[in-house]
Scaffold this active site. Structure first.
Site, PDB file in Angstrom:
ATOM      1  N   ILE A  40      -7.902 146.133 -61.459  1.00  0.00           N
ATOM      2  CA  ILE A  40      -8.698 147.147 -60.964  1.00  0.00           C
ATOM      3  C   ILE A  40      -9.640 146.008 -62.759  1.00  0.00           C
ATOM      4  CG2 ILE A  40      -7.893 148.021 -63.581  1.00  0.00           C
ATOM      5  CD1 ILE A  40      -8.881 150.750 -61.797  1.00  0.00           C
ATOM      6  N   ALA A  41      -9.712 145.483 -63.698  1.00  0.00           N
ATOM      7  CA  ALA A  41      -9.824 144.646 -64.520  1.00  0.00           C
ATOM      8  C   ALA A  41     -10.768 143.729 -63.369  1.00  0.00           C
ATOM      9  CB  ALA A  41      -9.867 143.886 -65.416  1.00  0.00           C
ATOM     10  N   SER A  61      -7.404 140.625 -74.135  1.00  0.00           N
ATOM     11  CA  SER A  61      -5.866 141.259 -73.500  1.00  0.00           C
ATOM     12  C   SER A  61      -4.839 141.697 -74.513  1.00  0.00           C
ATOM     13  CB  SER A  61      -4.918 140.409 -72.399  1.00  0.00           C
ATOM     14  OG  SER A  61      -4.074 140.625 -72.279  1.00  0.00           O
ATOM     15  N   ARG A  62      -3.640 141.438 -74.675  1.00  0.00           N
ATOM     16  CA  ARG A  62      -2.967 141.578 -75.491  1.00  0.00           C
ATOM     17  C   ARG A  62      -1.973 140.301 -75.718  1.00  0.00           C
ATOM     18  NH1 ARG A  62       0.985 146.726 -75.072  1.00  0.00           N
ATOM     19  NH2 ARG A  62       0.681 146.293 -73.334  1.00  0.00           N
ATOM     20  N   HIS A 104      -5.862 154.104 -73.838  1.00  0.00           N
ATOM     21  CA  HIS A 104      -7.320 155.016 -73.657  1.00  0.00           C
ATOM     22  C   HIS A 104      -7.819 155.120 -75.015  1.00  0.00           C
ATOM     23  CE1 HIS A 104      -8.019 155.265 -68.680  1.00  0.00           C
ATOM     24  NE2 HIS A 104      -7.160 153.380 -69.690  1.00  0.00           N
ATOM     25  N   LYS A 122      -9.955 155.696 -65.544  1.00  0.00           N
ATOM     26  CA  LYS A 122      -9.243 157.394 -65.338  1.00  0.00           C
ATOM     27  C   LYS A 122      -8.025 156.934 -64.701  1.00  0.00           C
ATOM     28  CE  LYS A 122     -10.748 156.688 -61.492  1.00  0.00           C
ATOM     29  NZ  LYS A 122     -10.847 154.882 -61.078  1.00  0.00           N
ATOM     30  N   ARG A 190       3.596 151.442 -63.881  1.00  0.00           N
ATOM     31  CA  ARG A 190       2.692 152.162 -64.901  1.00  0.00           C
ATOM     32  C   ARG A 190       2.568 153.660 -63.599  1.00  0.00           C
ATOM     33  NH1 ARG A 190      -2.053 153.049 -61.645  1.00  0.00           N
ATOM     34  NH2 ARG A 190      -3.015 151.636 -60.389  1.00  0.00           N
ATOM     35  N   ASP A 203      -3.231 159.286 -62.500  1.00  0.00           N
ATOM     36  CA  ASP A 203      -2.947 158.639 -61.328  1.00  0.00           C
ATOM     37  C   ASP A 203      -4.076 158.589 -60.227  1.00  0.00           C
ATOM     38  OD1 ASP A 203      -3.155 155.848 -59.599  1.00  0.00           O
ATOM     39  OD2 ASP A 203      -1.665 154.786 -62.569  1.00  0.00           O
TER      40      ASP A 203
END
Length: 358
Positions: A40-41, A61-62, A104, A122, A190, A203
């Site tokens: 989605i990014a 990002s981590r 979030h 969302k 997820r 979701d």
């Protein structure tokens, strides 16, 4: 990738640009940071590339490796390894939070407290309590915060709302909507992972609930039933009934397959049909009970995320801290409905925190 003016008629470009209060070539660019590097990014960054009044200046990002790869792919100057680094960057005006919805709340608070505006995906948070706190912190720090509910910014949905307000279908008496997908989804994904606030409801169900809220507002009662995932314990399939004084919404969501992803909003004089895929439509059908139907076309630009980005730009250019298309109160009310559904189906998440526990 083609710019906005190359893929839609000039009149539409001027209309869209005008809705932002500016013509894009005449202003300083808004500088975006991106938190997370998932699908989605990627699609959001591709849609931002269609606009001339912004730049993506940083991604975080981590994983430093994932951030570097994302930055290289999209020609982003700064690749960062934490939300703290993104919050501290002087090269970023607003951050798009594209992490799973379990991640979030705290990142958004850190970004707001550091003076960044935020567009947060969302479902907005775990629950309504966190959602209220996020908007409270945004107001405290005088920062813009908006839920990335692209459906509310979609041109066809905006035209549909106008038709409903003008009484084209009479008084709304029902909303029927479904969002279902199918496939071989591993437990770690997820959608199924309770550690990531997985399940069909947050979701997928957030979409039909949002459209019901858009048409009918806050229900007087909520009921729900669910089939829970036998492996992970999240909701795999959920049916929701929202009762209003003079209307009923019957909604469903599933990652086990299901009915077509369509929505019908019915009134006393006609109905509006949003066909597959109903949550990013390019038009709708208006059926009048006294005879005849009409197709309305209102194509979206790019992947469909352009329109929520335009809403953000319009607000920032006008110095407003809240969206008119996706107002904070609507986001809170939808989260309250989702909370009520979770209560009915007994869905709890490990690690879920309320503001007083954070």
């Amino acid at each position: 990738m083609a710019r906005l003016a190359e893929i839609v008629p000039l009149t539409l470009v001027l209309t869209i640009a005008g809705s932002c209060g500016v013509l894009t070539s005449m202003v300083e660019p808004i500088r975006w940071g991106i938190l997370a590097t998932g699908g989605i990014a990627s699609t959001f960054v591709e849609d931002l590339a269609l606009l001339d009044d912004c730049r993506v200046t940083a991604v975080a990002s981590r994983s430093a490796e994932r951030a570097a790869a994302f930055a290289k792919k999209y020609d982003i100057p700064h690749a960062l390894d934490s939300v703290q680094a993104l919050a501290a960057s002087d090269e970023v005006d607003i951050v798009y939070v594209a992490t799973p919805h379990s991640h979030h709340y705290l990142p958004t608070l850190r970004l707001l407290e550091a003076g960044k505006h935020v567009l947060c995906e969302k479902a907005f948070a775990y629950n309504a309590a966190q959602t209220r706190t996020m908007f409270d912190v945004a107001r405290e720090h005088q920062r813009f915060l908006m839920e990335a509910m692209w459906t509310r910014c979609n041109p066809a949905i905006r035209e549909m709302r106008r038709a409903i307000k003008e009484g084209m279908i009479g008084e709304v008496v029902s909303v029927n909507g479904n969002f279902a997908i199918s496939g071989d989804i591993p437990p770690s994904h997820r959608l199924r992972n309770p550690e990531l606030a997985g399940g069909a409801l947050l979701d997928l169900g957030v979409y039909p609930v949002t459209l019901a809220h858009l048409a009918l507002g806050v229900p007087e009662s909520v009921s729900a039933e669910a089939v829970m995932d036998a492996v992970t314990g999240v909701d795999a399939q959920t049916a929701i009934t929202l009762k209003y004084p003079n209307a009923i919404a019957q909604l469903s969501c599933s990652y086990r397959g299901g009915a077509a992803n369509e929505v019908t909003i019915a009134g006393t004089e006609g109905r509006i049909e949003l066909h597959d895929y109903a949550y990013r439509p390019s038009g709708y059908t208006l059926v009048r009970y006294d005879g005849g139907s009409r197709e309305f076309e209102a194509p979206y630009v790019g992947h469909g995320y352009v329109h929520e980005a335009l809403e953000v730009h319009r607000a920032l250019r006008q110095g407003r801290l809240e969206s008119t298309l996706v107002p904070p109160q609507s986001t809170i009310e939808v989260m309250e409905i989702l909370d009520a559904v979770r209560e009915r189906i007994g869905l709890r998440y490990p690690g879920e925190t309320h503001p007083k526990q954070s």
